[in-house]
Scaffold this motif. Structure first.
Motif, mmCIF file in Angstrom:
data_model
loop_
_atom_site.group_PDB
_atom_site.id
_atom_site.type_symbol
_atom_site.label_atom_id
_atom_site.label_comp_id
_atom_site.label_asym_id
_atom_site.label_seq_id
_atom_site.Cartn_x
_atom_site.Cartn_y
_atom_site.Cartn_z
ATOM 1 N N ALA A 154 16.094 58.521 47.354
ATOM 2 C CA ALA A 154 17.209 58.073 46.509
ATOM 3 C C ALA A 154 17.594 59.139 45.488
ATOM 4 O O ALA A 154 18.785 59.367 45.232
ATOM 5 C CB ALA A 154 16.830 56.777 45.801
ATOM 6 N N ILE A 155 16.612 59.788 44.904
ATOM 7 C CA ILE A 155 16.889 60.839 43.912
ATOM 8 C C ILE A 155 17.676 61.973 44.548
ATOM 9 O O ILE A 155 18.686 62.447 43.999
ATOM 10 C CB ILE A 155 15.567 61.360 43.305
ATOM 11 C CG1 ILE A 155 14.952 60.287 42.389
ATOM 12 C CG2 ILE A 155 15.796 62.660 42.542
ATOM 13 C CD1 ILE A 155 13.505 60.572 42.007
ATOM 14 N N VAL A 156 17.251 62.412 45.733
ATOM 15 C CA VAL A 156 17.935 63.523 46.392
ATOM 16 C C VAL A 156 19.333 63.094 46.848
ATOM 17 O O VAL A 156 20.301 63.863 46.741
ATOM 18 C CB VAL A 156 17.101 64.051 47.575
ATOM 19 C CG1 VAL A 156 17.833 65.194 48.279
ATOM 20 C CG2 VAL A 156 15.735 64.521 47.090
ATOM 21 N N LEU A 157 19.461 61.858 47.341
ATOM 22 C CA LEU A 157 20.780 61.356 47.739
ATOM 23 C C LEU A 157 21.738 61.335 46.550
ATOM 24 O O LEU A 157 22.894 61.780 46.653
ATOM 25 C CB LEU A 157 20.656 59.953 48.324
ATOM 26 C CG LEU A 157 20.234 59.831 49.784
ATOM 27 C CD1 LEU A 157 19.904 58.388 50.121
ATOM 28 C CD2 LEU A 157 21.336 60.349 50.708
ATOM 29 N N ALA A 158 21.284 60.780 45.437
ATOM 30 C CA ALA A 158 22.145 60.688 44.256
ATOM 31 C C ALA A 158 22.534 62.080 43.769
ATOM 32 O O ALA A 158 23.689 62.319 43.374
ATOM 33 C CB ALA A 158 21.443 59.906 43.155
ATOM 34 N N HIS A 159 21.568 62.989 43.783
ATOM 35 C CA HIS A 159 21.853 64.364 43.361
ATOM 36 C C HIS A 159 22.890 64.995 44.289
ATOM 37 O O HIS A 159 23.824 65.681 43.831
ATOM 38 C CB HIS A 159 20.564 65.178 43.358
ATOM 39 C CG HIS A 159 20.723 66.574 42.868
ATOM 40 N ND1 HIS A 159 21.356 66.896 41.683
ATOM 41 C CD2 HIS A 159 20.338 67.770 43.415
ATOM 42 C CE1 HIS A 159 21.355 68.196 41.510
ATOM 43 N NE2 HIS A 159 20.752 68.760 42.548
ATOM 44 N N ALA A 160 22.751 64.763 45.592
ATOM 45 C CA ALA A 160 23.719 65.301 46.550
ATOM 46 C C ALA A 160 25.100 64.682 46.348
ATOM 47 O O ALA A 160 26.120 65.297 46.691
ATOM 48 C CB ALA A 160 23.240 65.039 47.977
ATOM 49 N N ALA A 161 25.132 63.469 45.786
ATOM 50 C CA ALA A 161 26.399 62.782 45.523
ATOM 51 C C ALA A 161 26.992 63.150 44.165
ATOM 52 O O ALA A 161 27.987 62.554 43.742
ATOM 53 C CB ALA A 161 26.203 61.272 45.611
ATOM 54 N N GLY A 162 26.370 64.109 43.483
ATOM 55 C CA GLY A 162 26.954 64.612 42.250
ATOM 56 C C GLY A 162 26.280 64.189 40.967
ATOM 57 O O GLY A 162 26.735 64.557 39.876
ATOM 58 N N VAL A 163 25.184 63.433 41.037
ATOM 59 C CA VAL A 163 24.472 63.003 39.835
ATOM 60 C C VAL A 163 23.496 64.098 39.405
ATOM 61 O O VAL A 163 22.761 64.650 40.249
ATOM 62 C CB VAL A 163 23.708 61.683 40.087
ATOM 63 C CG1 VAL A 163 22.969 61.232 38.826
ATOM 64 C CG2 VAL A 163 24.671 60.592 40.547
ATOM 65 N N ASP A 164 23.472 64.424 38.134
ATOM 66 C CA ASP A 164 22.512 65.401 37.622
ATOM 67 C C ASP A 164 21.096 64.995 38.024
ATOM 68 O O ASP A 164 20.734 63.816 37.958
ATOM 69 C CB ASP A 164 22.620 65.477 36.096
ATOM 70 C CG ASP A 164 21.593 66.412 35.489
ATOM 71 O OD1 ASP A 164 21.823 67.617 35.473
ATOM 72 O OD2 ASP A 164 20.530 65.885 35.043
ATOM 73 N N LEU A 165 20.280 65.954 38.442
ATOM 74 C CA LEU A 165 18.957 65.648 38.974
ATOM 75 C C LEU A 165 18.099 64.885 37.973
ATOM 76 O O LEU A 165 17.472 63.875 38.325
ATOM 77 C CB LEU A 165 18.252 66.938 39.396
ATOM 78 C CG LEU A 165 16.866 66.770 40.021
ATOM 79 C CD1 LEU A 165 16.918 65.879 41.259
ATOM 80 C CD2 LEU A 165 16.275 68.130 40.368
ATOM 81 N N GLN A 166 18.036 65.323 36.730
ATOM 82 C CA GLN A 166 17.208 64.632 35.747
ATOM 83 C C GLN A 166 17.755 63.247 35.423
ATOM 84 O O GLN A 166 16.988 62.314 35.166
ATOM 85 C CB GLN A 166 17.089 65.483 34.476
ATOM 86 C CG GLN A 166 16.286 66.764 34.665
ATOM 87 C CD GLN A 166 14.897 66.494 35.238
ATOM 88 O OE1 GLN A 166 14.197 65.564 34.818
ATOM 89 N NE2 GLN A 166 14.483 67.310 36.200
#
Length: 521
Positions: free
Chosen positions: A331-343
């Motif tokens: 989920a973290i990697v998906l959200a990051h790939a969708a434009g959400v800052d990693l932290q």
């Protein structure tokens, strides 16, 4: 769920755009220059005035048999195949009938066109796989909420836009419903959507007309073989999501052979995620969980996620078990790939709300009282993961209440019984959704598997109905024990002999808890 403000679309333009021709039946109604449509439906009881009704062949009857009802409800035109035209009879002379070779595959693109292609104006994340789709989707939504003012979730549990939700009829709704929900989400100010995508949906074109920004894959384990035939067919249908036109980029968990294969064969750019600590595959994965600590009672799990640049990030899964470390990492990697800052994504997933029917703690431990959870685990691998997840937080005995579905993969029933007998201490075997089958025969198949581990059925009970089985499981448990009720999770009904009865495992556990509290007053 549809947008309130629809736009009229020219029927003639739609026919030209999708190369549809009118029926060649003598006297068939033509498409007039001023004919318009404003919605699309595949269900006659969902038709609204001005809809385009798409009649598709079904498992038992052709949808064209319901076209008269659809026209009576206000459908402006019908799209169907040659077989459907033959069923329509005189209706072809009353409304325009457009003919397509595969109307089911066309329903999604038609709905997208009529509703203004809403998916193109949203950040869209799709999640597929056998186990973990729901949990991962809710984790992704938590991350998206941290970056977007309003989001939508579409999946097994609910269809939710902002804070408004209704029960979901299936994991992935039919294509016209999907595009209607996306259009409504836009209308209500949502800017991002997290969605579960089932293998049935991919095989039946339910996400046609949607190009996801990012798609994720959890795993592939034995399930739905009654529909897909074998694991190869199951894999091929899952892989449809990772194709040009269906998604722009993907994130794949490579912990099993199917994930590794998908990462190699996907026709879109893919990032790989390895979540099994110590797995040699982690060295070659773009992202990897390099350490993990399963939390104790009431606490999730902490883990360290290594990124493509080698940087290490401390993260938390709010749910117990290594399986949820995998779900959280994906989920973290998906959200990051969708434009959400990693932290931001890491922080949001760590505080994600409880997920209905997924390791859901319903009765908390207390003096003289056991912990009781509900989990959707309904496949052999999911059952292993669920029992392994709760064992570390169980000082005493592990009590499981479970069954297996009717009219589904019969081969998994003894496997489920063997797993429960091996990994739990006390077994209460009951009914799940028997559907058209004899419930006793399903339980007997489960018990055959139990006997391979416990020939004398020690600490094994067979109890029906299901509500009584849940009560018996709680009654058997002592302080320090854990009761886990598996198989139905969030489901609000139980299907017996073709009838859907209102039923929910969580509700039964809450009633038992309240009765117990009243008895101690």
């Amino acid at each position: 769920m549809r947008p309130r403000h629809a736009v009229d679309r020219s029927l003639a333009t739609i026919a030209a755009t999708f190369s549809l021709v009118t029926s060649d039946v003598e006297g068939a109604s033509p498409v007039s220059a001023d004919a318009t449509v404003r919605g699309v439906s595949m269900a006659s009881d969902d038709v609204q005035p001005g809809d385009l009704f798409v009649a598709v062949p079904g498992a038992r009857v052709h949808g064209a048999r319901f076209a008269a009802d659809a026209v009576g409800a206000g459908a402006a035109a019908v799209v169907t195949d040659a077989a459907g035209v033959a069923v329509l009879g005189d209706l072809v002379r009353r409304v325009p009938v457009l003919v397509a070779d595969d109307p089911r595959a066309l329903a999604g693109p038609l709905a997208a066109h009529v509703l203004g292609r809403p998916a193109e104006r949203l950040t869209t994340v799709g999640v597929t796989g056998t186990n973990g789709k729901t949990t991962t989707t809710y984790f992704v939504d938590a991350a998206l909420r941290a970056a977007h003012a309003s989001t939508a979730v579409l999946g097994t549990v609910e269809l939710r836009i902002g804070e408004d939700a209704i029960e979901s009829p299936r994991t992935t709704v039919e294509a016209p419903v999907l595009h209607g929900v996306l259009a409504l989400a836009l209308e209500r100010g949502a800017t991002a959507v997290a969605m579960e995508v089932s293998s049935h949906a991919l095989a039946l074109h339910r996400v046609a007309g949607t190009t996801f920004d990012v798609v994720g894959f959890t795993n592939l384990q034995r399930d739905h073989l009654d529909f897909h035939g074998d694991m190869e067919g199951y894999f091929r249908d899952k892989a449809r999501l990772f194709a040009p036109g269906q998604a722009r980029r993907g994130v794949v968990v490579v912990d099993d052979e199917w994930g590794a294969r998908l990462a190699r064969e996907a026709q879109i750019p893919v990032e790989s995620v390895a979540t099994h600590v110590g797995d040699p595959a982690a060295a070659d994965a773009d992202w990897a969980v390099v350490s993990a600590d399963v939390g104790l009672d009431g606490v999730g799990s902490t883990f360290v996620l290594r990124g493509p640049d080698g940087a290490r990030h401390d993260a938390v899964s709010p749910l117990p078990g290594l399986v949820n470390v995998s779900n959280a990492a994906l989920a973290i990697v998906l959200a990051h790939a969708a434009g959400v800052d990693l932290q931001v994504a890491i922080g949001a997933v760590a505080t994600a709300h409880a997920i209905p029917g997924r390791m859901e703690r319903v009765i908390e431990r207390a003096p003289g009282r056991a912990l009781a959870l509900v989990d959707y685990a309904h496949t052999p691998d999911a059952l292993v993961l669920a029992l392994e997840a709760v064992r570390p937080i169980t000082p005493g005995r592990l009590v499981i209440v479970f069954g297996s579905d009717g009219d589904r993969d019969r081969g998994k029933r003894p496997i489920m019984g063997e797993i429960a007998a091996r990994l739990a201490d006390v077994l209460v075997v009951t009914d799940e959704n028997p559907r058209s089958e004899d419930p006793a025969s399903i339980r007997a198949a489960i018990l055959d598997g139990v006997r391979t581990v416990r020939p004398d059925l020690t600490d094994v009970l067979e109890v029906e109905p299901r509500a009584e089985a849940v009560r018996r499981g709680v009654a058997l448990a002592r302080e320090g024990d854990t009761v886990i009720v598996t198989g139905k999770g969030h489901e609000p009904t139980q299907e017996i002999a073709g009838v859907f009865h209102r039923y929910n495992d969580r509700d039964v556990l809450l009633a038992v808890r309240d009765e117990s509290a009243g008895g101690h007053a």
